[in-house]
Design a protein around this motif. Structure first.
Motif, PDB file in Angstrom:
ATOM      1  N   ARG A 150     -11.440  30.152 -23.422  1.00 25.98           N
ATOM      2  CA  ARG A 150     -12.676  29.458 -23.008  1.00 25.98           C
ATOM      3  C   ARG A 150     -13.784  30.411 -22.548  1.00 25.98           C
ATOM      4  N   GLU A 151     -13.401  31.548 -21.959  1.00 21.56           N
ATOM      5  CA  GLU A 151     -14.393  32.477 -21.426  1.00 21.56           C
ATOM      6  C   GLU A 151     -15.092  33.287 -22.507  1.00 21.56           C
ATOM      7  N   ALA A 152     -14.547  33.327 -23.720  1.00 21.19           N
ATOM      8  CA  ALA A 152     -15.088  34.176 -24.789  1.00 21.19           C
ATOM      9  C   ALA A 152     -16.338  33.552 -25.407  1.00 21.19           C
ATOM     10  N   LYS A 153     -17.220  34.412 -25.844  1.00 21.59           N
ATOM     11  CA  LYS A 153     -18.403  33.986 -26.592  1.00 21.59           C
ATOM     12  C   LYS A 153     -18.620  34.983 -27.706  1.00 21.59           C
ATOM     13  N   PRO A 154     -18.618  34.624 -28.950  1.00 18.82           N
ATOM     14  CA  PRO A 154     -18.352  33.270 -29.432  1.00 18.82           C
ATOM     15  C   PRO A 154     -16.868  32.929 -29.342  1.00 18.82           C
ATOM     16  N   ARG A 155     -16.572  31.645 -29.416  1.00 15.93           N
ATOM     17  CA  ARG A 155     -15.188  31.172 -29.387  1.00 15.93           C
ATOM     18  C   ARG A 155     -15.024  30.026 -30.368  1.00 15.93           C
ATOM     19  N   TRP A 156     -13.778  29.821 -30.760  1.00 16.00           N
ATOM     20  CA  TRP A 156     -13.449  28.763 -31.713  1.00 16.00           C
ATOM     21  C   TRP A 156     -12.416  27.829 -31.097  1.00 16.00           C
ATOM     22  N   ASP A 157     -12.337  26.639 -31.651  1.00 19.65           N
ATOM     23  CA  ASP A 157     -11.284  25.690 -31.310  1.00 19.65           C
ATOM     24  C   ASP A 157     -10.349  25.599 -32.498  1.00 19.65           C
ATOM     25  N   LEU A 158      -9.064  25.586 -32.229  1.00 18.57           N
ATOM     26  CA  LEU A 158      -8.045  25.442 -33.261  1.00 18.57           C
ATOM     27  C   LEU A 158      -7.356  24.104 -33.051  1.00 18.57           C
ATOM     28  N   LEU A 159      -7.377  23.277 -34.066  1.00 24.09           N
ATOM     29  CA  LEU A 159      -6.709  21.982 -34.048  1.00 24.09           C
ATOM     30  C   LEU A 159      -5.680  21.962 -35.161  1.00 24.09           C
ATOM     31  N   THR A 160      -4.628  21.190 -34.997  1.00 28.00           N
ATOM     32  CA  THR A 160      -3.651  21.006 -36.073  1.00 28.00           C
ATOM     33  C   THR A 160      -3.433  19.518 -36.276  1.00 28.00           C
ATOM     34  N   ASP A 161      -3.241  19.131 -37.535  1.00 26.25           N
ATOM     35  CA  ASP A 161      -2.945  17.741 -37.832  1.00 26.25           C
ATOM     36  C   ASP A 161      -1.440  17.510 -37.680  1.00 26.25           C
ATOM     37  N   PRO A 162      -0.954  16.278 -37.847  1.00 25.16           N
ATOM     38  CA  PRO A 162       0.481  16.018 -37.668  1.00 25.16           C
ATOM     39  C   PRO A 162       1.398  16.841 -38.584  1.00 25.16           C
ATOM     40  N   SER A 163       0.864  17.329 -39.702  1.00 23.47           N
ATOM     41  CA  SER A 163       1.652  18.166 -40.614  1.00 23.47           C
ATOM     42  C   SER A 163       1.580  19.642 -40.257  1.00 23.47           C
ATOM     43  N   GLY A 164       0.849  19.993 -39.202  1.00 19.09           N
ATOM     44  CA  GLY A 164       0.728  21.388 -38.779  1.00 19.09           C
ATOM     45  C   GLY A 164      -0.338  22.176 -39.512  1.00 19.09           C
ATOM     46  N   ARG A 165      -1.211  21.489 -40.262  1.00 20.30           N
ATOM     47  CA  ARG A 165      -2.274  22.185 -40.997  1.00 20.30           C
ATOM     48  C   ARG A 165      -3.442  22.474 -40.054  1.00 20.30           C
ATOM     49  N   PRO A 166      -3.934  23.723 -40.047  1.00 23.57           N
ATOM     50  CA  PRO A 166      -4.954  24.123 -39.078  1.00 23.57           C
ATOM     51  C   PRO A 166      -6.381  23.750 -39.479  1.00 23.57           C
ATOM     52  N   THR A 167      -7.188  23.474 -38.454  1.00 22.10           N
ATOM     53  CA  THR A 167      -8.627  23.266 -38.585  1.00 22.10           C
ATOM     54  C   THR A 167      -9.299  24.137 -37.539  1.00 22.10           C
TER      55      THR A 167
END
Length: 109
Positions: free
Chosen positions: A66-83
């Protein structure tokens, strides 16, 4: 070297990218050819890394803390595929610009 149009077609219709998790706050020296690697220490996600999908061989490291700039969010769907959010835009080198959604690279033209 593979033509750009063929690589983009493979990104759209080929197998989706997966996510591997390693323990620690840094990425391993070698990354898989297609999958992303998440560096996690305890219950805290530090960064995610991947090889540039354009084929240039560059390692892309994106910070998740959270403290980093820039930063990204990593999400995964129920199959474990990343976004990843937001998009990835390399301002130097190959200058690739893409979204990673549900394990697929979507190129920005």
């Amino acid at each position: 070297m593979t033509p750009r149009w063929l690589r983009r077609a493979f990104d759209r219709y080929g197998p989706r990218r997966g996510l591997e998790i390693v323990e620690g706050d840094s990425l391993p020296a070698r990354l898989p050819r297609r999958d992303l690697v998440l560096a996690r220490e305890g219950d805290e996600d530090w960064c995610v890394g991947m090889r540039c999908p354009c084929g240039c061989g560059r390692t892309i490291e994106l910070l998740l803390v959270r403290e980093a700039k820039p930063r990204w969010d990593l999400l995964t769907d129920p199959s474990g595929r990343p976004t990843l959010k937001p998009s990835v835009w390399l301002r130097t080198g190959c200058r690739s610009h893409f979204w990673l959604r549900r394990g697929r690279v979507e190129w920005c033209d």
